[in-house]
Scaffold this motif. Structure first.
Motif, mmCIF file in Angstrom:
data_model
loop_
_atom_site.group_PDB
_atom_site.id
_atom_site.type_symbol
_atom_site.label_atom_id
_atom_site.label_comp_id
_atom_site.label_asym_id
_atom_site.label_seq_id
_atom_site.Cartn_x
_atom_site.Cartn_y
_atom_site.Cartn_z
ATOM 1 N N HIS A 46 0.818 -1.202 0.000
ATOM 2 C CA HIS A 46 0.000 0.000 0.000
ATOM 3 C C HIS A 46 0.856 1.260 0.000
ATOM 4 C CE1 HIS A 46 -3.743 -2.185 0.366
ATOM 5 N NE2 HIS A 46 -3.079 -3.021 1.137
ATOM 6 N N GLY A 47 0.227 2.395 -0.276
ATOM 7 C CA GLY A 47 0.915 3.682 -0.389
ATOM 8 C C GLY A 47 1.519 4.143 0.928
ATOM 9 N N GLY A 48 2.328 5.188 0.834
ATOM 10 C CA GLY A 48 2.947 5.753 2.025
ATOM 11 C C GLY A 48 4.156 4.976 2.494
ATOM 12 N N THR A 49 4.609 4.015 1.716
ATOM 13 C CA THR A 49 5.768 3.198 2.079
ATOM 14 C C THR A 49 7.021 3.827 1.474
ATOM 15 O OG1 THR A 49 4.416 1.222 2.214
ATOM 16 C CG2 THR A 49 6.758 0.887 1.898
ATOM 17 N N THR A 50 8.112 3.825 2.243
ATOM 18 C CA THR A 50 9.378 4.402 1.795
ATOM 19 C C THR A 50 10.360 3.281 1.495
ATOM 20 O OG1 THR A 50 8.990 6.321 3.193
ATOM 21 C CG2 THR A 50 11.240 5.977 2.430
ATOM 22 N N TYR A 51 11.081 3.392 0.382
ATOM 23 C CA TYR A 51 12.061 2.401 -0.050
ATOM 24 C C TYR A 51 13.439 3.043 -0.107
ATOM 25 C CZ TYR A 51 7.624 0.585 -1.658
ATOM 26 O OH TYR A 51 6.320 0.179 -1.715
ATOM 27 N N THR A 52 14.481 2.251 0.160
ATOM 28 C CA THR A 52 15.841 2.789 0.109
ATOM 29 C C THR A 52 16.618 2.324 -1.111
ATOM 30 O OG1 THR A 52 16.687 0.952 1.418
ATOM 31 C CG2 THR A 52 16.020 2.935 2.614
ATOM 32 N N TRP A 53 16.023 1.470 -1.927
ATOM 33 C CA TRP A 53 16.731 0.924 -3.076
ATOM 34 C C TRP A 53 15.728 0.508 -4.121
ATOM 35 C CZ3 TRP A 53 21.656 1.844 -3.344
ATOM 36 C CH2 TRP A 53 22.464 1.165 -4.259
ATOM 37 N N ILE A 54 16.217 0.028 -5.254
ATOM 38 C CA ILE A 54 15.361 -0.453 -6.335
ATOM 39 C C ILE A 54 15.461 -1.973 -6.383
ATOM 40 C CG2 ILE A 54 15.012 -0.422 -8.825
ATOM 41 C CD1 ILE A 54 16.312 2.364 -8.789
ATOM 42 N N GLY A 55 14.326 -2.642 -6.458
ATOM 43 C CA GLY A 55 14.308 -4.101 -6.535
ATOM 44 C C GLY A 55 14.486 -4.747 -5.173
ATOM 45 N N ASN A 56 14.989 -5.990 -5.165
ATOM 46 C CA ASN A 56 15.291 -6.761 -3.955
ATOM 47 C C ASN A 56 14.082 -7.049 -3.079
ATOM 48 O OD1 ASN A 56 17.991 -6.967 -4.598
ATOM 49 N ND2 ASN A 56 18.584 -5.199 -3.370
ATOM 50 N N ILE A 57 12.883 -7.099 -3.651
ATOM 51 C CA ILE A 57 11.684 -7.460 -2.900
ATOM 52 C C ILE A 57 11.006 -8.611 -3.618
ATOM 53 C CG2 ILE A 57 9.417 -6.694 -2.097
ATOM 54 C CD1 ILE A 57 10.515 -3.856 -1.980
ATOM 55 N N SER A 58 10.715 -9.683 -2.859
ATOM 56 C CA SER A 58 10.013 -10.838 -3.403
ATOM 57 C C SER A 58 8.860 -11.179 -2.465
ATOM 58 C CB SER A 58 10.967 -12.032 -3.522
ATOM 59 O OG SER A 58 10.271 -13.186 -3.893
ATOM 60 N N ILE A 59 7.644 -11.053 -2.969
ATOM 61 C CA ILE A 59 6.455 -11.298 -2.158
ATOM 62 C C ILE A 59 5.607 -12.348 -2.862
ATOM 63 C CG2 ILE A 59 4.352 -10.272 -1.227
ATOM 64 C CD1 ILE A 59 5.863 -7.674 -0.903
ATOM 65 N N LYS A 60 5.192 -13.371 -2.123
ATOM 66 C CA LYS A 60 4.395 -14.466 -2.693
ATOM 67 C C LYS A 60 2.908 -14.094 -2.741
ATOM 68 C CE LYS A 60 7.960 -17.227 -2.872
ATOM 69 N NZ LYS A 60 8.804 -17.100 -3.994
ATOM 70 N N ASP A 61 2.054 -15.073 -3.057
ATOM 71 C CA ASP A 61 0.615 -14.871 -3.243
ATOM 72 C C ASP A 61 -0.096 -14.365 -1.989
ATOM 73 O OD1 ASP A 61 0.946 -15.823 -5.794
ATOM 74 O OD2 ASP A 61 0.189 -17.833 -5.345
ATOM 75 N N SER A 62 -1.099 -13.508 -2.207
ATOM 76 C CA SER A 62 -2.053 -13.059 -1.186
ATOM 77 C C SER A 62 -1.399 -12.464 0.055
ATOM 78 C CB SER A 62 -2.971 -14.218 -0.780
ATOM 79 O OG SER A 62 -3.666 -14.695 -1.904
ATOM 80 N N THR A 63 -0.375 -11.667 -0.135
ATOM 81 C CA THR A 63 0.331 -11.024 0.976
ATOM 82 C C THR A 63 0.136 -9.519 0.892
ATOM 83 O OG1 THR A 63 1.936 -12.785 1.229
ATOM 84 C CG2 THR A 63 2.626 -10.615 1.939
ATOM 85 N N THR A 64 -0.013 -8.873 2.048
ATOM 86 C CA THR A 64 -0.237 -7.435 2.100
ATOM 87 C C THR A 64 0.813 -6.762 2.969
ATOM 88 O OG1 THR A 64 -2.613 -7.693 1.821
ATOM 89 C CG2 THR A 64 -1.867 -5.640 2.810
ATOM 90 N N VAL A 65 1.394 -5.681 2.455
ATOM 91 C CA VAL A 65 2.237 -4.785 3.245
ATOM 92 C C VAL A 65 1.449 -3.484 3.345
ATOM 93 C CG1 VAL A 65 4.428 -3.547 3.378
ATOM 94 C CG2 VAL A 65 4.362 -5.869 2.432
ATOM 95 N N ASN A 66 1.072 -3.107 4.566
ATOM 96 C CA ASN A 66 0.180 -1.967 4.774
ATOM 97 C C ASN A 66 0.883 -0.625 4.678
ATOM 98 O OD1 ASN A 66 -2.588 -2.974 5.295
ATOM 99 N ND2 ASN A 66 -1.491 -4.223 6.764
ATOM 100 N N ARG A 67 0.123 0.442 4.842
ATOM 101 C CA ARG A 67 0.583 1.822 4.662
ATOM 102 C C ARG A 67 1.679 2.217 5.642
ATOM 103 N NH1 ARG A 67 -2.313 4.661 1.352
ATOM 104 N NH2 ARG A 67 -1.503 6.632 2.123
#
Length: 181
Positions: A46-67
């Protein structure tokens, strides 16, 4: 010249975070896939999330990272199926070696298993490996260590406070819907 390159890189990260946070969910996921992230079916950040780099994220099915989360993705972050990361959580993959005279950066991957629930305002430090079914209660700080399936963690440093029942393996879909994210 090196200082200009660093400033240009930081400005690019600022623009990337701006674009990702003011775009809708589907456009955000498309942009992140173009930047090298991988997402399973029905997963979302979801929005409002801050990232420090490009890529390096792997998320499987039906997973949520909140605001409002802070994602330090200089190292690999992998999150399993049907997991949930609460709002304002911080996931770090890099830190500094405090005994080194040059304060060298150490990067370690963070792994969150399937069917995990990380409640709001938690901190996962570099090198954390959470197995399936782990619950991290609000405000906990999780250090690298040995954890077992279904552990319930709480505190700073997070300690095992109980065990989760096996019902979490029933295939429940943890994807939450937030209309304006």
């Amino acid at each position: 010249m090196k200082k200009i390159k660093v400033q240009a890189g930081l400005f690019f990260l600022f623009l990337m975070n701006l674009a990702l946070n003011f775009s809708g969910l589907h456009l955000r996921m498309l942009l992140m896939r173009q930047m090298g992230c991988s997402f399973g079916r029905r997963s979302s950040i979801h929005g409002g999330t801050t990232y420090t780099w490009i890529g390096n994220i792997s998320i499987k099915d039906s997973t949520t990272v909140n605001r409002g989360c802070f994602i330090d993705n200089r190292g690999l972050i992998s999150i399993g199926t049907c997991s949930m990361v609460g709002h304002a959580c911080k996931i770090y993959t890099a830190g500094h070696h405090y005994n080194d005279p040059h304060f060298l950066t150490i990067v370690r991957p963070v792994s969150v298993g399937s069917y995990c629930v990380i409640y709001p305002n938690c901190i996962l430090l570099p090198g954390v490996d959470l197995p399936d079914g782990v619950v991290v209660l609000p405000g906990s700080v999780v250090y690298p260590g040995k954890y077992e399936e279904g552990d319930i963690l709480w505190g700073n440093p997070a300690k095992v406070k109980g065990r989760r029942k096996e019902w979490y393996r029933s295939g429940f879909d943890y994807r939450f819907y937030f209309p304006n994210s």
